[in-house]
Enzyme design. Structure first.
Site, PDB file in Angstrom:
ATOM      1  N   SER A 181       0.779  -1.232  -0.087  1.00  0.00           N
ATOM      2  CA  SER A 181       0.027  -0.033  -0.058  1.00  0.00           C
ATOM      3  C   SER A 181       0.711   1.397  -0.018  1.00  0.00           C
ATOM      4  CB  SER A 181      -0.911   0.020   1.249  1.00  0.00           C
ATOM      5  OG  SER A 181      -0.328  -0.392   2.301  1.00  0.00           O
ATOM      6  N   HIS A 209      -5.313  -3.580  -3.066  1.00  0.00           N
ATOM      7  CA  HIS A 209      -4.932  -2.384  -3.948  1.00  0.00           C
ATOM      8  C   HIS A 209      -4.843  -3.051  -5.398  1.00  0.00           C
ATOM      9  CE1 HIS A 209      -4.120   0.386  -1.184  1.00  0.00           C
ATOM     10  NE2 HIS A 209      -3.556  -0.410  -0.313  1.00  0.00           N
ATOM     11  N   LYS A 240     -11.656   0.233  -2.287  1.00  0.00           N
ATOM     12  CA  LYS A 240     -10.821   1.027  -3.040  1.00  0.00           C
ATOM     13  C   LYS A 240     -11.286   1.157  -4.392  1.00  0.00           C
ATOM     14  CE  LYS A 240      -7.592   0.608   0.404  1.00  0.00           C
ATOM     15  NZ  LYS A 240      -6.773  -0.110   1.397  1.00  0.00           N
TER      16      LYS A 240
HETATM   17  C1  LIG Z   1      -6.721  -0.532   2.508  1.00  0.00           C
HETATM   18  C2  LIG Z   1      -6.375  -1.856   3.000  1.00  0.00           C
HETATM   19  C3  LIG Z   1      -6.869  -2.685   4.009  1.00  0.00           C
HETATM   20  C4  LIG Z   1      -8.126  -2.288   4.768  1.00  0.00           C
HETATM   21  O1  LIG Z   1      -9.171  -2.277   3.821  1.00  0.00           O
HETATM   22  P1  LIG Z   1     -10.283  -1.222   4.436  1.00  0.00           P
HETATM   23  O2  LIG Z   1     -11.530  -1.876   3.418  1.00  0.00           O
HETATM   24  O3  LIG Z   1     -10.287   0.037   3.936  1.00  0.00           O
HETATM   25  O4  LIG Z   1     -10.738  -1.434   5.599  1.00  0.00           O
HETATM   26  C5  LIG Z   1      -6.333  -3.876   4.175  1.00  0.00           C
HETATM   27  N1  LIG Z   1      -5.187  -4.185   3.625  1.00  0.00           N
HETATM   28  C6  LIG Z   1      -4.518  -3.407   2.514  1.00  0.00           C
HETATM   29  C7  LIG Z   1      -3.247  -3.877   2.032  1.00  0.00           C
HETATM   30  C8  LIG Z   1      -5.004  -2.132   2.741  1.00  0.00           C
HETATM   31  O5  LIG Z   1      -4.230  -1.322   1.832  1.00  0.00           O
END
Ligand SMILES: *Cc1c(COP(=O)(O)O)cnc(C)c1O
Length: 395
Positions: A181, A209, A240
């Site tokens: 991320s 992602h 996302k």
């Molecule tokens: C954003 C993210 C999460 C968390 O997901 P949410 O639905 O925003 O709680 C988990 N793992 C990774 C790698 C992320 O980037």
């Protein structure tokens, strides 16, 4: 003053401010996309995870509203009690379809999924092996599982293999981000899967992602590399690239059965609201029927990669809309972000503990709605800001 037992908070906040680690909220205007309104100014938005521009897509927004009107504003209860609405099942079938998996189970967020799923798969007699740059939610899930938590160097399948070979744990669980991320690079999934196979370890991949971004149908990194059959637990988020909210695990039906019985972050929480599910269902349809969005995003990624590489930034391993512009000190990252904002670009400085000390950076994120000219203007502004930084911020 009332609440004297909370007076220590003033000292703690002052300490965080002095260390440059204090966080602050910054309200933005509604419906962010390629641009965003901040304090009354329109800025080019380079810090959203809405990679396909679906969060503000009229069709997705309408689907959210229609689902709320059809099934309710809230779910009323946890899935296991009386909250298992028709739209939950429909969305799980669509997600299993995307991943060509037997089944999928919704979680309320990616954080909930990663915090709760490891504890179902491993316990005190077991071990979790985690890439050192994995998302915080994975680290928390590993800790909650009470298994022995071992970290391996970023992307180092060889070190992982050694750790697995030496482990005497009953069950072994390897967890990795598919796309990292804060660095935008991909896990060496084939090598990790080989190591898992040699040592009888389960492989859990967080596609947060990568869903909607990578793979011929947007199913993520495992799809892109043809490794779906070698991943035991595939986790993805709806918040996302899918522009909605929520998350899920896709995999075998027996995995789903155990998770819905045992995952505490599934059992002890109210089910996702219909609006979030309706939005995600429509977004999945758009991902399936409009591959041009993904292609556009990848053209922008190639454009940005070339531009940053020409300026000496190490982004050769970036495969995603996430670009790390590593600047070093917290002060330098903050000064650069501030200079870019003056010039009309909204980028956040990412500092410890989100990233390792000394690697404070801008995390530049692209969306399919950006224009190549906006990226060129950003690169020009970055040149100006870096050239003008005072030495005090040069660390
Ligand atoms: C954003 C993210 C999460 C968390 O997901 P949410 O639905 O925003 O709680 C988990 N793992 C990774 C790698 C992320 O980037």
């Amino acid at each position: 003053m009332a609440h004297p037992t909370l007076d220590w908070i003033d000292r703690e906040l002052a300490r965080l401010s002095d260390a440059g680690l204090r966080r602050a909220l910054e309200p933005i205007g509604p419906r962010q996309g390629a641009e965003v309104e901040v304090r009354g100014r329109r800025l080019v938005n380079l810090c959203s995870n809405d990679y396909l521009g679906l969060a503000g897509d009229e069709r997705v927004m309408k689907a959210a509203a229609e689902a709320a009107l059809a099934e309710g504003a809230g779910s009323g209860a946890s899935r296991l009690v009386a909250g298992d609405l028709p739209i939950h099942g429909r969305l799980e079938i669509a997600l299993a379809g995307l991943h060509r998996a037997e089944a999928a189970l919704l979680f309320n967020s990616g954080y909930h999924a990663n915090a709760g799923v490891p504890a179902v798969l491993v316990g005190r007699e077991d071990a979790v092996f985690s890439d050192e740059l994995n998302h915080a939610s994975i680290i928390d899930g590993g800790l909650l599982s009470r298994a022995d938590l071992q970290r391996y160097r970023h992307g180092d399948a060889e070190e992982l293999s050694g750790l697995l070979a030496r482990s005497t744990a009953r069950r072994k669980l390897v967890i990795t981000d598919a796309v990292f991320s804060m660095d935008g690079d991909a896990a060496p999934l084939a090598d990790l899967a080989d190591a898992c196979q040699r040592h009888g370890a389960m492989l859990y991949v967080d596609e947060a992602h990568a869903v909607g971004v990578l793979g011929p149908t947007g199913a993520g990194l495992a799809e892109q590399l043809g490794l779906k059959h070698r991943v035991d637990v595939e986790m993805g988020t709806l918040g996302k690239a899918l522009g909605a909210f929520g998350a899920y695990v896709a995999g075998q039906a027996r995995l789903r059965e155990l998770l819905l019985t045992r995952a505490r972050t599934f059992v002890f929480t109210t089910a996702l609201p219909p609006a979030a599910c309706g939005a995600a269902l429509r977004a999945l349809e758009i991902v399936r029927t409009e591959p041009a969005r993904r292609e556009r995003l990848h053209a922008l990624i190639a454009h940005m990669r070339a531009g940053l590489q020409a300026r000496g930034f190490d982004v050769s391993r970036v495969v995603s809309p996430i670009f790390p512009v590593v600047l070093g000190s917290e002060a330098r990252a903050l000064a650069t972000a501030a200079g870019l904002r003056e010039r009309g670009f909204y980028v956040r400085a990412i500092r410890p503990p989100t990233v390792p000390r000394g690697t404070s950076r801008l995390r530049v994120a692209l969306t399919a709605g950006h224009q190549p000219a906006q990226l060129d203007a950003f690169l020009g502004a970055l040149d100006e800001v870096l050239a003008g930084l005072p030495l005090s911020a040069a660390g």
